[in-house]
Design a protein around this motif. Structure first.
Motif, PDB file in Angstrom:
ATOM      1  N   PRO A  87      58.908 -96.264 -55.198  1.00 14.87           N
ATOM      2  CA  PRO A  87      58.621 -94.839 -54.981  1.00 14.87           C
ATOM      3  C   PRO A  87      57.939 -94.192 -56.184  1.00 14.87           C
ATOM      4  O   PRO A  87      58.368 -94.384 -57.313  1.00 14.87           O
ATOM      5  CB  PRO A  87      60.009 -94.234 -54.767  1.00 14.87           C
ATOM      6  CG  PRO A  87      60.933 -95.124 -55.541  1.00 14.87           C
ATOM      7  CD  PRO A  87      60.332 -96.510 -55.490  1.00 14.87           C
ATOM      8  N   TRP A 110      61.078 -94.507 -50.592  1.00 18.58           N
ATOM      9  CA  TRP A 110      61.330 -93.104 -50.946  1.00 18.58           C
ATOM     10  C   TRP A 110      62.627 -92.579 -50.320  1.00 18.58           C
ATOM     11  O   TRP A 110      63.141 -91.563 -50.734  1.00 18.58           O
ATOM     12  CB  TRP A 110      60.152 -92.236 -50.513  1.00 18.58           C
ATOM     13  CG  TRP A 110      58.938 -92.437 -51.355  1.00 18.58           C
ATOM     14  CD1 TRP A 110      58.533 -91.692 -52.436  1.00 18.58           C
ATOM     15  CD2 TRP A 110      57.954 -93.472 -51.219  1.00 18.58           C
ATOM     16  NE1 TRP A 110      57.373 -92.186 -52.971  1.00 18.58           N
ATOM     17  CE2 TRP A 110      56.988 -93.283 -52.251  1.00 18.58           C
ATOM     18  CE3 TRP A 110      57.772 -94.533 -50.339  1.00 18.58           C
ATOM     19  CZ2 TRP A 110      55.880 -94.122 -52.400  1.00 18.58           C
ATOM     20  CZ3 TRP A 110      56.685 -95.364 -50.495  1.00 18.58           C
ATOM     21  CH2 TRP A 110      55.752 -95.153 -51.515  1.00 18.58           C
ATOM     22  N   TRP A 205      62.875 -86.117 -53.154  1.00 19.81           N
ATOM     23  CA  TRP A 205      61.567 -86.442 -52.603  1.00 19.81           C
ATOM     24  C   TRP A 205      61.218 -85.539 -51.427  1.00 19.81           C
ATOM     25  O   TRP A 205      62.074 -85.216 -50.615  1.00 19.81           O
ATOM     26  CB  TRP A 205      61.517 -87.898 -52.135  1.00 19.81           C
ATOM     27  CG  TRP A 205      61.475 -88.878 -53.256  1.00 19.81           C
ATOM     28  CD1 TRP A 205      62.483 -89.693 -53.681  1.00 19.81           C
ATOM     29  CD2 TRP A 205      60.368 -89.132 -54.125  1.00 19.81           C
ATOM     30  NE1 TRP A 205      62.083 -90.435 -54.754  1.00 19.81           N
ATOM     31  CE2 TRP A 205      60.784 -90.119 -55.045  1.00 19.81           C
ATOM     32  CE3 TRP A 205      59.072 -88.632 -54.208  1.00 19.81           C
ATOM     33  CZ2 TRP A 205      59.945 -90.602 -56.042  1.00 19.81           C
ATOM     34  CZ3 TRP A 205      58.240 -89.118 -55.201  1.00 19.81           C
ATOM     35  CH2 TRP A 205      58.673 -90.085 -56.100  1.00 19.81           C
ATOM     36  N   TYR A 244      53.283 -87.804 -51.337  1.00 20.46           N
ATOM     37  CA  TYR A 244      54.633 -87.951 -51.873  1.00 20.46           C
ATOM     38  C   TYR A 244      54.800 -87.000 -53.057  1.00 20.46           C
ATOM     39  O   TYR A 244      54.083 -87.107 -54.049  1.00 20.46           O
ATOM     40  CB  TYR A 244      54.867 -89.391 -52.331  1.00 20.46           C
ATOM     41  CG  TYR A 244      54.590 -90.428 -51.261  1.00 20.46           C
ATOM     42  CD1 TYR A 244      55.604 -90.867 -50.418  1.00 20.46           C
ATOM     43  CD2 TYR A 244      53.312 -90.968 -51.112  1.00 20.46           C
ATOM     44  CE1 TYR A 244      55.350 -91.822 -49.439  1.00 20.46           C
ATOM     45  CE2 TYR A 244      53.054 -91.919 -50.137  1.00 20.46           C
ATOM     46  CZ  TYR A 244      54.070 -92.343 -49.302  1.00 20.46           C
ATOM     47  OH  TYR A 244      53.806 -93.283 -48.341  1.00 20.46           O
TER      48      TYR A 244
END
Length: 252
Positions: A87, A110, A205, A244
């Motif tokens: 991630p 993630w 996240w 992300y």
């Protein structure tokens, strides 16, 4: 495979006003770089030499160039990865008809270590959308440590055509995934104003999904012998992007 050597080599690229050059890639170049950049068999005098750029051979030492043979082209220095490595914060794009994409590679890293995951997607209504949701929940169940539970919350819009069918699907998903340690719940947005689609975890996240979970082209769900029916990476995707974001990241 590239066209033969009777045609001149070409390079497709463009430069913006700052002078930064961007190479334009085809789907074949992205998915099969080893074969895309392999030169065709070339005739040098009476010898036939098959050229394969050394850097594409896994661990092969660089060989001396062959005198009289045409130079081999290197692949672009920077390419958009087919599947992100994480991630980590970042942004990836996928082109129409691309293959090799799965929720496990696209989202799994993630979602690891998260105890609470919230998906906001107004279009979780019909069967194939429900199946996408179930496949994401299966990824969560397979990646989480044994003995730990994960809460997965869905915020979606009610189906104006058949909310009873929609609720029935969601109840089946809840009952099906519960024995695997994933506590699934949902809430309908009564304002009918949600549009953005994203995943948020309690580990910091936020994953922006411009198409939500609806990234795959339709597969034949009635064909139990089709690999694309059983494995996401054998399916073609629609063009989509994923971003992300991480709470407190310096880039933000």
């Amino acid at each position: 495979m590239r066209i033969d050597s009777t045609y001149p080599e070409v390079e497709f690229s463009f430069a913006d006003r700052s002078g930064r050059v961007t190479k334009v890639q085809t789907l074949e170049e992205r998915e099969h770089p080893r074969w895309y950049h392999r030169r065709n068999v070339e005739e040098v005098g009476e010898a036939v030499i098959e050229l394969d750029p050394p850097h594409l051979d896994r661990g092969a030492p660089a060989s001396a160039p062959i005198r009289g043979a045409p130079e081999s082209r290197d692949p672009p220095a920077s390419t958009t990865p087919d599947v992100p490595r994480g991630p980590a914060p970042g942004h990836v794009t996928f082109v129409e008809n691309q293959e090799g994409v799965s929720f496990d590679a696209l989202l799994g890293p993630w979602l690891d270590k998260a105890a609470v995951i919230t998906l906001t997607d107004p279009y979780i209504r019909v069967y194939h959308q429900m199946r996408n949701l179930m496949e994401l929940l299966e990824v969560v169940a397979l990646r989480k440590p044994d003995g730990e539970d994960v809460q997965f919350q869905l915020i979606t819009a009610p189906d104006p055509d058949d909310i009873e069918r929609q609720t029935g699907y969601l109840e089946q998903i809840r009952n099906g995934i519960a024995p695997l340690g994933v506590e699934f719940s949902w809430a309908f947005d009564g304002t009918s104003t949600i549009h953005a689609r994203h995943l948020v975890t309690d580990t910091g996240w936020k994953i922006l999904l411009d198409r939500g979970l609806d990234v795959f082209q339709r597969a034949d769900l009635n064909n139990g012998f089709s690999p694309a029916n059983r494995h996401q990476r054998f399916r073609q995707v629609k063009a989509f992007e994923v971003t992300y974001l991480q709470e407190g990241a310096a880039a933000l």
